[in-house]
Design a protein around this motif. Structure first.
Motif, PDB file in Angstrom:
ATOM      1  N   SER A   1     -10.858 -19.318   7.714  1.00 30.12           N
ATOM      2  CA  SER A   1     -11.758 -18.527   8.108  1.00 30.12           C
ATOM      3  C   SER A   1     -11.150 -17.205   7.960  1.00 30.12           C
ATOM      4  CB  SER A   1     -11.406 -18.848   9.637  1.00 30.12           C
ATOM      5  OG  SER A   1     -12.791 -19.623  10.315  1.00 30.12           O
ATOM      6  N   LEU A   2      -9.296 -17.602   7.184  1.00 28.65           N
ATOM      7  CA  LEU A   2      -8.511 -16.494   7.183  1.00 28.65           C
ATOM      8  C   LEU A   2      -8.904 -15.897   5.645  1.00 28.65           C
ATOM      9  CD1 LEU A   2      -5.930 -15.212   7.078  1.00 28.65           C
ATOM     10  CD2 LEU A   2      -4.440 -16.831   6.309  1.00 28.65           C
ATOM     11  N   ILE A   3      -9.595 -17.122   4.874  1.00 26.64           N
ATOM     12  CA  ILE A   3     -10.036 -17.202   2.863  1.00 26.64           C
ATOM     13  C   ILE A   3     -11.298 -15.804   2.777  1.00 26.64           C
ATOM     14  CG2 ILE A   3     -10.901 -18.183   1.125  1.00 26.64           C
ATOM     15  CD1 ILE A   3      -8.562 -20.907   2.147  1.00 26.64           C
ATOM     16  N   GLU A   4     -12.360 -17.003   4.353  1.00 31.93           N
ATOM     17  CA  GLU A   4     -13.500 -16.190   4.164  1.00 31.93           C
ATOM     18  C   GLU A   4     -13.179 -14.366   4.711  1.00 31.93           C
ATOM     19  OE1 GLU A   4     -15.739 -17.502   7.161  1.00 31.93           O
ATOM     20  OE2 GLU A   4     -16.169 -18.837   5.553  1.00 31.93           O
ATOM     21  N   GLU A   5     -11.779 -13.833   5.282  1.00 30.89           N
ATOM     22  CA  GLU A   5     -11.871 -12.705   6.209  1.00 30.89           C
ATOM     23  C   GLU A   5     -11.420 -12.117   4.534  1.00 30.89           C
ATOM     24  OE1 GLU A   5     -10.048 -10.882  10.161  1.00 30.89           O
ATOM     25  OE2 GLU A   5      -9.369 -12.392   9.694  1.00 30.89           O
ATOM     26  N   VAL A   6     -10.140 -12.847   3.515  1.00 30.94           N
ATOM     27  CA  VAL A   6      -9.652 -11.984   2.989  1.00 30.94           C
ATOM     28  C   VAL A   6     -10.923 -11.229   2.095  1.00 30.94           C
ATOM     29  CG1 VAL A   6      -8.577 -12.827   0.777  1.00 30.94           C
ATOM     30  CG2 VAL A   6      -7.844 -12.823   3.301  1.00 30.94           C
ATOM     31  N   GLU A   7     -12.036 -12.647   1.409  1.00 27.18           N
ATOM     32  CA  GLU A   7     -13.021 -12.135   0.165  1.00 27.18           C
ATOM     33  C   GLU A   7     -13.994 -10.638   1.142  1.00 27.18           C
ATOM     34  OE1 GLU A   7     -14.261 -13.795  -1.953  1.00 27.18           O
ATOM     35  OE2 GLU A   7     -12.517 -14.761  -2.487  1.00 27.18           O
ATOM     36  N   ARG A   8     -14.492 -10.780   2.383  1.00 31.64           N
ATOM     37  CA  ARG A   8     -14.839 -10.063   2.746  1.00 31.64           C
ATOM     38  C   ARG A   8     -14.028  -8.523   2.792  1.00 31.64           C
ATOM     39  NH1 ARG A   8     -15.351 -12.904   7.127  1.00 31.64           N
ATOM     40  NH2 ARG A   8     -14.779 -11.536   8.372  1.00 31.64           N
ATOM     41  N   LYS A   9     -12.925  -8.890   3.707  1.00 30.92           N
ATOM     42  CA  LYS A   9     -12.095  -7.065   4.147  1.00 30.92           C
ATOM     43  C   LYS A   9     -11.253  -6.536   3.043  1.00 30.92           C
ATOM     44  CE  LYS A   9     -12.446  -7.754   8.388  1.00 30.92           C
ATOM     45  NZ  LYS A   9     -12.282  -8.515  10.647  1.00 30.92           N
ATOM     46  N   VAL A  10     -11.010  -7.405   1.961  1.00 32.28           N
ATOM     47  CA  VAL A  10      -9.613  -7.327   0.477  1.00 32.28           C
ATOM     48  C   VAL A  10     -10.729  -6.255  -0.148  1.00 32.28           C
ATOM     49  CG1 VAL A  10      -8.475  -7.405  -0.993  1.00 32.28           C
ATOM     50  CG2 VAL A  10      -8.026  -8.691   1.172  1.00 32.28           C
ATOM     51  N   ASP A  11     -10.006  -4.899  -0.621  1.00 32.55           N
ATOM     52  CA  ASP A  11     -10.566  -3.888  -1.293  1.00 32.55           C
ATOM     53  C   ASP A  11     -10.373  -4.984  -2.779  1.00 32.55           C
ATOM     54  OD1 ASP A  11     -11.020  -2.151  -3.270  1.00 32.55           O
ATOM     55  OD2 ASP A  11     -10.898  -0.672  -2.159  1.00 32.55           O
ATOM     56  N   LYS A  12     -11.314  -5.537  -3.208  1.00 34.55           N
ATOM     57  CA  LYS A  12     -11.451  -5.900  -5.038  1.00 34.55           C
ATOM     58  C   LYS A  12     -10.803  -5.104  -5.931  1.00 34.55           C
ATOM     59  CE  LYS A  12     -14.232  -9.739  -3.533  1.00 34.55           C
ATOM     60  NZ  LYS A  12     -13.861  -9.484  -2.126  1.00 34.55           N
TER      61      LYS A  12
ATOM     62  N   MET B   1      -7.639  -5.540  -7.956  1.00 36.65           N
ATOM     63  CA  MET B   1      -7.019  -5.267  -8.938  1.00 36.65           C
ATOM     64  C   MET B   1      -6.684  -4.429 -10.031  1.00 36.65           C
ATOM     65  SD  MET B   1      -8.603  -8.074 -11.623  1.00 36.65           S
ATOM     66  CE  MET B   1     -10.203  -8.336 -11.200  1.00 36.65           C
ATOM     67  N   LYS B   2      -6.802  -3.077  -9.356  1.00 34.39           N
ATOM     68  CA  LYS B   2      -5.786  -2.033 -10.395  1.00 34.39           C
ATOM     69  C   LYS B   2      -4.471  -2.488 -10.470  1.00 34.39           C
ATOM     70  CE  LYS B   2      -9.516   1.731  -9.466  1.00 34.39           C
ATOM     71  NZ  LYS B   2     -10.005   2.963  -8.942  1.00 34.39           N
ATOM     72  N   LEU B   3      -4.083  -2.977  -8.871  1.00 37.19           N
ATOM     73  CA  LEU B   3      -2.647  -2.992  -8.639  1.00 37.19           C
ATOM     74  C   LEU B   3      -2.615  -4.504  -9.558  1.00 37.19           C
ATOM     75  CD1 LEU B   3      -0.085  -2.313  -6.507  1.00 37.19           C
ATOM     76  CD2 LEU B   3      -0.705  -3.991  -5.527  1.00 37.19           C
ATOM     77  N   ALA B   4      -2.767  -5.147  -9.716  1.00 38.33           N
ATOM     78  CA  ALA B   4      -2.953  -6.405 -10.052  1.00 38.33           C
ATOM     79  C   ALA B   4      -1.849  -5.700 -11.523  1.00 38.33           C
ATOM     80  CB  ALA B   4      -3.758  -7.256 -10.426  1.00 38.33           C
ATOM     81  N   ASN B   5      -3.224  -5.245 -12.681  1.00 38.35           N
ATOM     82  CA  ASN B   5      -3.268  -4.210 -13.504  1.00 38.35           C
ATOM     83  C   ASN B   5      -2.719  -3.506 -13.783  1.00 38.35           C
ATOM     84  OD1 ASN B   5      -5.629  -5.726 -14.415  1.00 38.35           O
ATOM     85  ND2 ASN B   5      -6.856  -3.977 -14.434  1.00 38.35           N
ATOM     86  N   LYS B   6      -1.717  -2.604 -12.800  1.00 30.65           N
ATOM     87  CA  LYS B   6      -0.722  -2.192 -12.735  1.00 30.65           C
ATOM     88  C   LYS B   6       0.773  -2.909 -13.212  1.00 30.65           C
ATOM     89  CE  LYS B   6       1.213   1.779 -10.098  1.00 30.65           C
ATOM     90  NZ  LYS B   6       1.035   2.292  -8.832  1.00 30.65           N
ATOM     91  N   VAL B   7       1.086  -4.026 -11.927  1.00 31.13           N
ATOM     92  CA  VAL B   7       2.047  -4.115 -12.360  1.00 31.13           C
ATOM     93  C   VAL B   7       2.287  -5.266 -13.657  1.00 31.13           C
ATOM     94  CG1 VAL B   7       2.981  -6.360 -11.098  1.00 31.13           C
ATOM     95  CG2 VAL B   7       2.490  -4.218 -10.152  1.00 31.13           C
ATOM     96  N   LYS B   8       1.299  -5.728 -13.787  1.00 32.73           N
ATOM     97  CA  LYS B   8       0.876  -6.334 -16.164  1.00 32.73           C
ATOM     98  C   LYS B   8       1.848  -6.192 -16.258  1.00 32.73           C
ATOM     99  CE  LYS B   8      -2.295  -9.847 -15.060  1.00 32.73           C
ATOM    100  NZ  LYS B   8      -3.479 -10.424 -15.036  1.00 32.73           N
ATOM    101  N   LYS B   9       1.363  -4.129 -16.539  1.00 28.31           N
ATOM    102  CA  LYS B   9       1.740  -3.706 -17.635  1.00 28.31           C
ATOM    103  C   LYS B   9       2.837  -2.869 -17.676  1.00 28.31           C
ATOM    104  CE  LYS B   9      -2.920  -1.790 -18.298  1.00 28.31           C
ATOM    105  NZ  LYS B   9      -3.920  -0.939 -18.137  1.00 28.31           N
ATOM    106  N   GLY B  10       4.028  -3.194 -16.750  1.00 20.20           N
ATOM    107  CA  GLY B  10       5.032  -2.839 -16.178  1.00 20.20           C
ATOM    108  C   GLY B  10       4.931  -1.630 -15.710  1.00 20.20           C
ATOM    109  N   LYS B  11       4.528  -1.108 -14.856  1.00 23.19           N
ATOM    110  CA  LYS B  11       4.389   0.414 -14.659  1.00 23.19           C
ATOM    111  C   LYS B  11       4.942   0.180 -12.959  1.00 23.19           C
ATOM    112  CE  LYS B  11       0.618   2.372 -17.190  1.00 23.19           C
ATOM    113  NZ  LYS B  11      -1.132   2.728 -17.295  1.00 23.19           N
ATOM    114  N   GLY B  12       5.059  -0.454 -12.497  1.00 23.09           N
ATOM    115  CA  GLY B  12       5.941  -1.086 -10.762  1.00 23.09           C
ATOM    116  C   GLY B  12       4.799  -0.253 -10.176  1.00 23.09           C
ATOM    117  N   PHE B  13       5.587  -1.073  -8.973  1.00 18.87           N
ATOM    118  CA  PHE B  13       5.209  -0.480  -7.098  1.00 18.87           C
ATOM    119  C   PHE B  13       5.822   0.072  -6.926  1.00 18.87           C
ATOM    120  CE2 PHE B  13       5.273  -2.662  -3.259  1.00 18.87           C
ATOM    121  CZ  PHE B  13       3.959  -2.807  -3.345  1.00 18.87           C
ATOM    122  N   ASP B  14       4.690   1.173  -6.144  1.00 18.52           N
ATOM    123  CA  ASP B  14       5.579   2.434  -5.537  1.00 18.52           C
ATOM    124  C   ASP B  14       6.011   2.391  -4.280  1.00 18.52           C
ATOM    125  OD1 ASP B  14       3.295   3.594  -5.351  1.00 18.52           O
ATOM    126  OD2 ASP B  14       2.774   5.009  -7.360  1.00 18.52           O
TER     127      ASP B  14
END
Length: 464
Positions: free
Chosen positions: A302-313, A317-330
């Motif tokens: 149920s937790l996985i299904e909820e994540v699938e439905r409710k997390v803004d993909k 993705m933007k956050l993952a790319n930002k972190v990968k590029k070393g721009k930091g987490f603010d």
């Protein structure tokens, strides 16, 4: 949900799972404890009797005595009997009919019928991609008609107007005719709350049922009424051919008697369970997942299904790319993460679905409360855009201003910044080589000895 039952059963079964071998005596003692736990949970007596007999028969037989781990085999039997008592598997709505499929709601006053109509309409619209029409035939309560209209507007489904001067049968017929002309997939018909002992009202709903011939007649019942919920459903079922039950207010039910009694007493499946006031707080009822939660084994599916439905993909993705590029987490990113968590029902809701969380001490659970996350968001909202993107700027006078603006203390601001720094380090580890394993090690460092969610001392994620 079902906290009292879960705590009692988890403790009782923990005592027996460590046993090297099971005898009739220790099975007898454990079953006595299980019986007491079910009685306290307000489960109906015939259901308890059958449950205990079934577990006893299977436990003293070959299934356990030949097992390598008798205690775990016993736990497996209890789990299987819980699932069996609640109905084996989820039974979905039968919508395979000529359109529109008519769903009729019945139940007592105050059980949450109108709210459930709105939740079910949203569920069918968003998850089943159905075109839904809702209509109220509650001619005794003008506020119910208005309430349903407001709910329909909020969730974006069409509302068919009705008035207290009309007859319920006429309202339903007009709504179904409209639905046919406009090619609706589903019509959900709300009815007035009534007692099964009120003959006039029961005759009215029988006539309504006869007129509209719904494919589903759902009985809406309050989980907090315990085994009374099952008895009321049984009485209604004798008057109306019910096809299923919607169990509401389950988030406020620490006992679980209704969920464990309804199927056995009525023979009707619980199809949905209401887990809160929000319009998306309606879930299909999965007996296996609920049994797993009751026994403290979590509900990861149920937790996985909820994540699938409710997390803004897109945001993820933007956050993952930002972190990968070393721009930091603010702090803007941190606030987004807190909002996503709140959108999923908060930290306690998520923890309830993770295995082993019921075994955490109360003082640890108290540290992880959702009020803390609301406070953290308020603190970040009191910062300027520049401060959110450059947290290093936040020093003495700025901290004082932020605390005043968010109605908090300077130490609350300091704590948030400390937690943010830990999260930032974790994200940095994630962006490098072997990121995920590094991140997991980082998370471990943020947790107290003994696992997730604890206070973790002064530097812990949820520490004070």
């Amino acid at each position: 949900m079902f906290e009292n039952l879960s705590d009692r059963l988890s403790q009782t079964l923990r005592n027996i799972t460590g046993k090297g071998r099971l005898t009739e005596d220790n099975i007898k003692d454990t079953l006595r404890e299980v019986r007491m736990a079910l009685l306290e949970a307000d489960v109906a007596l015939p259901v308890i009797k059958e449950f205990i007999n079934n577990v006893k028969q299977k436990s003293v037989g070959l299934e356990v005595s030949k097992s390598l781990n008798p205690g775990q085999a016993f736990l497996k039997i209890v789990n299987a009997e819980l699932v069996s008592a609640m109905g084996e598997a989820n039974e979905s709505l039968n919508l395979a009919t000529q359109k529109p499929a008519v769903l009729m709601m019945a139940g007592l006053q105050g059980a949450g019928k109108t709210t459930s109509v709105g939740k079910l309409a949203k569920f069918l619209k968003e998850r089943e991609k159905k075109k839904v029409l809702v209509v109220s035939a509650d001619v005794y309560r003008p506020a119910a008609i208005k309430q349903l209209e407001t709910l329909a507007t909020d969730i974006g489904v069409e509302f068919f107007p009705s008035t207290v001067e009309q007859k319920p049968v006429d309202i339903a017929s007009a709504a179904i005719s409209h639905a046919k002309l406009q090619f609706f997939d589903v019509v959900i018909l709300d009815t007035a709350g009534r007692l099964h002992v009120d003959n006039d009202m029961m005759n009215e709903i029988k006539a309504l049922h006869q007129s509209v011939q719904p494919v589903e007649t759902l009985f809406v019942v309050d989980a907090m009424t315990g085994q009374d919920a099952a008895n009321t459903a049984k009485a209604f079922n004798e008057a109306l051919p019910l096809t299923g039950v919607i169990l509401t207010k389950a988030d406020g039910d620490a006992r679980g008697g209704a969920a464990l009694s309804i199927r056995s007493i009525t023979g009707k499946p619980i199809k949905f369970i209401g887990m809160g006031e929000k319009t998306d707080a309606l879930e299909p009822f999965h007996p296996d997942r609920i049994a797993s939660r009751i026994l403290g084994m979590g509900d990861v599916l149920s937790l996985i299904e909820e994540v699938e439905r409710k997390v803004d993909k897109d945001k993820a993705m933007k956050l993952a790319n930002k972190v990968k590029k070393g721009k930091g987490f603010d702090l803007e990113d941190f606030r987004d993460q807190l909002a996503q968590m709140r959108n999923m029902g908060g930290m306690m809701s998520m923890m309830g679905k993770l295995p082993g969380m019921s075994q955490l001490p109360d003082n640890v659970k108290d540290k992880v409360n959702d009020k803390q996350f609301v406070q953290m968001e308020a603190i970040i909202n009191s910062m300027t855009q520049k401060e959110r993107t450059h947290p290093d700027l936040i020093k003495g006078s700025r901290k004082k201003r932020i605390a005043a603006g968010s109605g908090t203390q300077i130490q609350d601001v300091n704590r948030l910044l400390k937690q943010f720094t830990q999260m930032q380090k974790m994200m940095k580890k994630m962006s490098g080589k072997g990121g995920m394993s590094k991140m997991m090690r980082g998370m471990k460092g943020m947790m107290p000895p003994g696992g997730f969610g604890g206070p973790g001392g002064p530097g812990g994620m949820f520490g004070r």
